[in-house]
Design a protein around this motif. Structure first.
Motif, PDB file in Angstrom:
ATOM      1  N   GLY A  11     -59.523 -51.797   2.575  1.00  0.00           N
ATOM      2  CA  GLY A  11     -60.078 -50.600   3.183  1.00  0.00           C
ATOM      3  C   GLY A  11     -58.988 -49.655   3.673  1.00  0.00           C
ATOM      4  O   GLY A  11     -57.806 -49.968   3.633  1.00  0.00           O
ATOM      5  N   GLY A  12     -59.410 -48.491   4.128  1.00  0.00           N
ATOM      6  CA  GLY A  12     -58.470 -47.524   4.651  1.00  0.00           C
ATOM      7  C   GLY A  12     -59.077 -46.152   4.756  1.00  0.00           C
ATOM      8  O   GLY A  12     -60.291 -45.979   4.626  1.00  0.00           O
ATOM      9  N   LEU A  13     -58.208 -45.175   4.976  1.00  0.00           N
ATOM     10  CA  LEU A  13     -58.607 -43.766   5.057  1.00  0.00           C
ATOM     11  C   LEU A  13     -58.279 -43.093   3.730  1.00  0.00           C
ATOM     12  O   LEU A  13     -57.112 -43.098   3.299  1.00  0.00           O
ATOM     13  CB  LEU A  13     -57.868 -43.080   6.197  1.00  0.00           C
ATOM     14  N   LEU A  14     -59.290 -42.565   3.072  1.00  0.00           N
ATOM     15  CA  LEU A  14     -59.101 -41.962   1.756  1.00  0.00           C
ATOM     16  C   LEU A  14     -59.775 -40.604   1.697  1.00  0.00           C
ATOM     17  O   LEU A  14     -60.702 -40.326   2.461  1.00  0.00           O
ATOM     18  CB  LEU A  14     -59.672 -42.875   0.659  1.00  0.00           C
ATOM     19  N   GLN A  15     -59.330 -39.809   0.751  1.00  0.00           N
ATOM     20  CA  GLN A  15     -59.917 -38.491   0.560  1.00  0.00           C
ATOM     21  C   GLN A  15     -61.094 -38.565  -0.405  1.00  0.00           C
ATOM     22  O   GLN A  15     -61.142 -39.464  -1.268  1.00  0.00           O
ATOM     23  CB  GLN A  15     -58.870 -37.535   0.013  1.00  0.00           C
ATOM     24  N   PRO A  16     -62.030 -37.654  -0.280  1.00  0.00           N
ATOM     25  CA  PRO A  16     -63.128 -37.594  -1.249  1.00  0.00           C
ATOM     26  C   PRO A  16     -62.598 -37.488  -2.675  1.00  0.00           C
ATOM     27  O   PRO A  16     -61.620 -36.780  -2.933  1.00  0.00           O
ATOM     28  CB  PRO A  16     -63.895 -36.339  -0.842  1.00  0.00           C
ATOM     29  N   GLY A  17     -63.237 -38.217  -3.565  1.00  0.00           N
ATOM     30  CA  GLY A  17     -62.826 -38.230  -4.961  1.00  0.00           C
ATOM     31  C   GLY A  17     -61.844 -39.317  -5.321  1.00  0.00           C
ATOM     32  O   GLY A  17     -61.621 -39.584  -6.510  1.00  0.00           O
ATOM     33  N   ALA A  18     -61.254 -39.947  -4.329  1.00  0.00           N
ATOM     34  CA  ALA A  18     -60.300 -41.022  -4.596  1.00  0.00           C
ATOM     35  C   ALA A  18     -61.027 -42.283  -5.059  1.00  0.00           C
ATOM     36  O   ALA A  18     -62.256 -42.386  -4.985  1.00  0.00           O
ATOM     37  CB  ALA A  18     -59.484 -41.307  -3.337  1.00  0.00           C
ATOM     38  N   SER A  19     -60.232 -43.253  -5.517  1.00  0.00           N
ATOM     39  CA  SER A  19     -60.765 -44.553  -5.929  1.00  0.00           C
ATOM     40  C   SER A  19     -60.221 -45.630  -5.011  1.00  0.00           C
ATOM     41  O   SER A  19     -59.189 -45.456  -4.358  1.00  0.00           O
ATOM     42  CB  SER A  19     -60.380 -44.855  -7.373  1.00  0.00           C
ATOM     43  N   LEU A  20     -60.895 -46.757  -5.030  1.00  0.00           N
ATOM     44  CA  LEU A  20     -60.585 -47.815  -4.072  1.00  0.00           C
ATOM     45  C   LEU A  20     -60.951 -49.153  -4.677  1.00  0.00           C
ATOM     46  O   LEU A  20     -61.925 -49.261  -5.436  1.00  0.00           O
ATOM     47  CB  LEU A  20     -61.400 -47.592  -2.788  1.00  0.00           C
ATOM     48  N   ARG A  21     -60.168 -50.167  -4.344  1.00  0.00           N
ATOM     49  CA  ARG A  21     -60.562 -51.528  -4.701  1.00  0.00           C
ATOM     50  C   ARG A  21     -60.589 -52.372  -3.444  1.00  0.00           C
ATOM     51  O   ARG A  21     -59.575 -52.535  -2.753  1.00  0.00           O
ATOM     52  CB  ARG A  21     -59.601 -52.166  -5.698  1.00  0.00           C
ATOM     53  N   LEU A  22     -61.751 -52.910  -3.165  1.00  0.00           N
ATOM     54  CA  LEU A  22     -61.908 -53.860  -2.074  1.00  0.00           C
ATOM     55  C   LEU A  22     -61.860 -55.272  -2.636  1.00  0.00           C
ATOM     56  O   LEU A  22     -62.404 -55.527  -3.710  1.00  0.00           O
ATOM     57  CB  LEU A  22     -63.232 -53.636  -1.353  1.00  0.00           C
ATOM     58  N   SER A  23     -61.224 -56.161  -1.905  1.00  0.00           N
ATOM     59  CA  SER A  23     -61.121 -57.554  -2.340  1.00  0.00           C
ATOM     60  C   SER A  23     -61.765 -58.475  -1.322  1.00  0.00           C
ATOM     61  O   SER A  23     -61.644 -58.260  -0.115  1.00  0.00           O
ATOM     62  CB  SER A  23     -59.658 -57.947  -2.526  1.00  0.00           C
ATOM     63  N   CYS A  24     -62.407 -59.490  -1.825  1.00  0.00           N
ATOM     64  CA  CYS A  24     -62.998 -60.540  -1.000  1.00  0.00           C
ATOM     65  C   CYS A  24     -62.365 -61.849  -1.447  1.00  0.00           C
ATOM     66  O   CYS A  24     -62.663 -62.339  -2.541  1.00  0.00           O
ATOM     67  CB  CYS A  24     -64.506 -60.564  -1.175  1.00  0.00           C
ATOM     68  N   THR A  25     -61.493 -62.384  -0.620  1.00  0.00           N
ATOM     69  CA  THR A  25     -60.834 -63.643  -0.942  1.00  0.00           C
ATOM     70  C   THR A  25     -61.600 -64.782  -0.286  1.00  0.00           C
ATOM     71  O   THR A  25     -61.861 -64.747   0.923  1.00  0.00           O
ATOM     72  CB  THR A  25     -59.383 -63.629  -0.446  1.00  0.00           C
ATOM     73  N   THR A  26     -61.955 -65.777  -1.089  1.00  0.00           N
ATOM     74  CA  THR A  26     -62.766 -66.868  -0.585  1.00  0.00           C
ATOM     75  C   THR A  26     -61.950 -68.144  -0.469  1.00  0.00           C
ATOM     76  O   THR A  26     -60.968 -68.338  -1.201  1.00  0.00           O
ATOM     77  CB  THR A  26     -63.973 -67.125  -1.498  1.00  0.00           C
ATOM     78  N   SER A  27     -62.360 -69.011   0.437  1.00  0.00           N
ATOM     79  CA  SER A  27     -61.784 -70.343   0.550  1.00  0.00           C
ATOM     80  C   SER A  27     -62.892 -71.309   0.923  1.00  0.00           C
ATOM     81  O   SER A  27     -63.835 -70.936   1.638  1.00  0.00           O
ATOM     82  CB  SER A  27     -60.653 -70.386   1.580  1.00  0.00           C
ATOM     83  N   GLY A  28     -62.782 -72.539   0.412  1.00  0.00           N
ATOM     84  CA  GLY A  28     -63.812 -73.526   0.689  1.00  0.00           C
ATOM     85  C   GLY A  28     -65.122 -73.252  -0.030  1.00  0.00           C
ATOM     86  O   GLY A  28     -66.149 -73.830   0.321  1.00  0.00           O
ATOM     87  N   ILE A  29     -65.083 -72.373  -1.025  1.00  0.00           N
ATOM     88  CA  ILE A  29     -66.290 -71.982  -1.759  1.00  0.00           C
ATOM     89  C   ILE A  29     -66.037 -72.150  -3.247  1.00  0.00           C
ATOM     90  O   ILE A  29     -65.047 -71.622  -3.760  1.00  0.00           O
ATOM     91  CB  ILE A  29     -66.667 -70.518  -1.456  1.00  0.00           C
TER      92      ILE A  29
ATOM     93  N   ASP B  78     -65.267 -45.777  -7.417  1.00  0.00           N
ATOM     94  CA  ASP B  78     -64.765 -44.517  -7.964  1.00  0.00           C
ATOM     95  C   ASP B  78     -65.408 -43.341  -7.243  1.00  0.00           C
ATOM     96  O   ASP B  78     -66.487 -43.442  -6.691  1.00  0.00           O
ATOM     97  CB  ASP B  78     -65.090 -44.420  -9.455  1.00  0.00           C
ATOM     98  N   SER B  79     -64.709 -42.208  -7.294  1.00  0.00           N
ATOM     99  CA  SER B  79     -65.253 -40.944  -6.767  1.00  0.00           C
ATOM    100  C   SER B  79     -65.841 -41.109  -5.370  1.00  0.00           C
ATOM    101  O   SER B  79     -67.027 -40.851  -5.139  1.00  0.00           O
ATOM    102  CB  SER B  79     -66.323 -40.417  -7.731  1.00  0.00           C
ATOM    103  N   LEU B  80     -65.009 -41.540  -4.463  1.00  0.00           N
ATOM    104  CA  LEU B  80     -65.465 -41.767  -3.096  1.00  0.00           C
ATOM    105  C   LEU B  80     -66.079 -40.514  -2.494  1.00  0.00           C
ATOM    106  O   LEU B  80     -65.604 -39.389  -2.730  1.00  0.00           O
ATOM    107  CB  LEU B  80     -64.301 -42.230  -2.229  1.00  0.00           C
ATOM    108  N   LYS B  81     -67.122 -40.723  -1.707  1.00  0.00           N
ATOM    109  CA  LYS B  81     -67.813 -39.651  -1.008  1.00  0.00           C
ATOM    110  C   LYS B  81     -67.770 -39.906   0.496  1.00  0.00           C
ATOM    111  O   LYS B  81     -67.669 -41.064   0.916  1.00  0.00           O
ATOM    112  CB  LYS B  81     -69.270 -39.577  -1.460  1.00  0.00           C
ATOM    113  N   PRO B  82     -67.867 -38.864   1.300  1.00  0.00           N
ATOM    114  CA  PRO B  82     -67.894 -39.099   2.756  1.00  0.00           C
ATOM    115  C   PRO B  82     -68.985 -40.082   3.172  1.00  0.00           C
ATOM    116  O   PRO B  82     -68.792 -40.856   4.120  1.00  0.00           O
ATOM    117  CB  PRO B  82     -68.142 -37.703   3.312  1.00  0.00           C
ATOM    118  N   GLU B  83     -70.103 -40.078   2.466  1.00  0.00           N
ATOM    119  CA  GLU B  83     -71.189 -40.998   2.826  1.00  0.00           C
ATOM    120  C   GLU B  83     -70.887 -42.455   2.482  1.00  0.00           C
ATOM    121  O   GLU B  83     -71.661 -43.349   2.811  1.00  0.00           O
ATOM    122  CB  GLU B  83     -72.513 -40.573   2.177  1.00  0.00           C
TER     123      GLU B  83
END
Length: 125
Positions: free
Chosen positions: A9-27, A84-89
Motif C-alpha cells: 500500500g501507499g500514497l499514489l496518484q490517480p491513474g497509477a498502478s499498484l500491486r498488493l501482496s498477501c503473504t501467508t504462513s501456516g496455510i 490498474d488505473s487507480l481512482k480516488p474511490e
C-alpha cells in the motif's frame, strides 16, 4: 499458526498502478481461498476479489472487475492483487483473508476466518 500479512500500500496518484501482496504462513493454499477486501471508515467491508487455491477460480466485485487482477503463487505462499488505473474511490484499508473451503471462492467477509492487519491505499493528486 495461520497468519497473513499484507504489503504494497501507499500514497499514489490517480491513474497509477499498484500491486498488493498477501503473504501467508501456516496455510496450505491448495485447500484455502484467499479474499481481498477493503474498508473505509463508516462503511461496510467490501469484498473486491477472491481466488480459490483448489480450482483456481476467481471472482471480482462489479466495481473493480475491469481494473483488478488477482493471482496466487503457491510456491511463494503469496496472493497478489494488481490494481490498474487507480481512482480516488479506491482509497481504503485493504485486507486479505483466508478461508478453508472447497471449490470456488466467495467475497463475503463472514466466510473468512483468518485476517491480516491491512495495508492502507490512498489515491490522491
Amino acid at each position: 499458526q495461520e497468519q497473513l500479512a499484507e504489503s504494497g500500500g501507499g500514497l499514489l496518484q490517480p491513474g497509477a498502478s499498484l500491486r498488493l501482496s498477501c503473504t501467508t504462513s501456516g496455510i496450505d493454499l491448495n485447500y484455502y481461498s484467499i479474499g481481498w477486501f477493503r474498508q473505509v471508515p463508516g462503511k461496510e467491508r467490501e469484498g473486491v476479489s477472491c481466488i480459490s487455491g483448489r480450482d483456481g477460480s476467481v471472482d471480482y466485485s462489479n466495481s473493480v472487475q475491469d481494473r483488478f487482477t488477482i493471482s496466487m503463487d503457491k510456491a511463494k505462499n503469496t496472493v497478489s492483487l494488481y490494481v490498474d488505473s487507480l481512482k480516488p474511490e479506491d482509497t481504503a484499508l485493504y485486507y486479505c483473508a483466508a478461508a478453508y473451503r472447497g471449490l470456488g471462492c466467495v467475497r463475503r467477509p463472514q466466510a473468512y476466518r483468518v485476517w491480516g492487519q491491512g495495508t492502507q491505499v490512498t489515491v490522491s493528486s
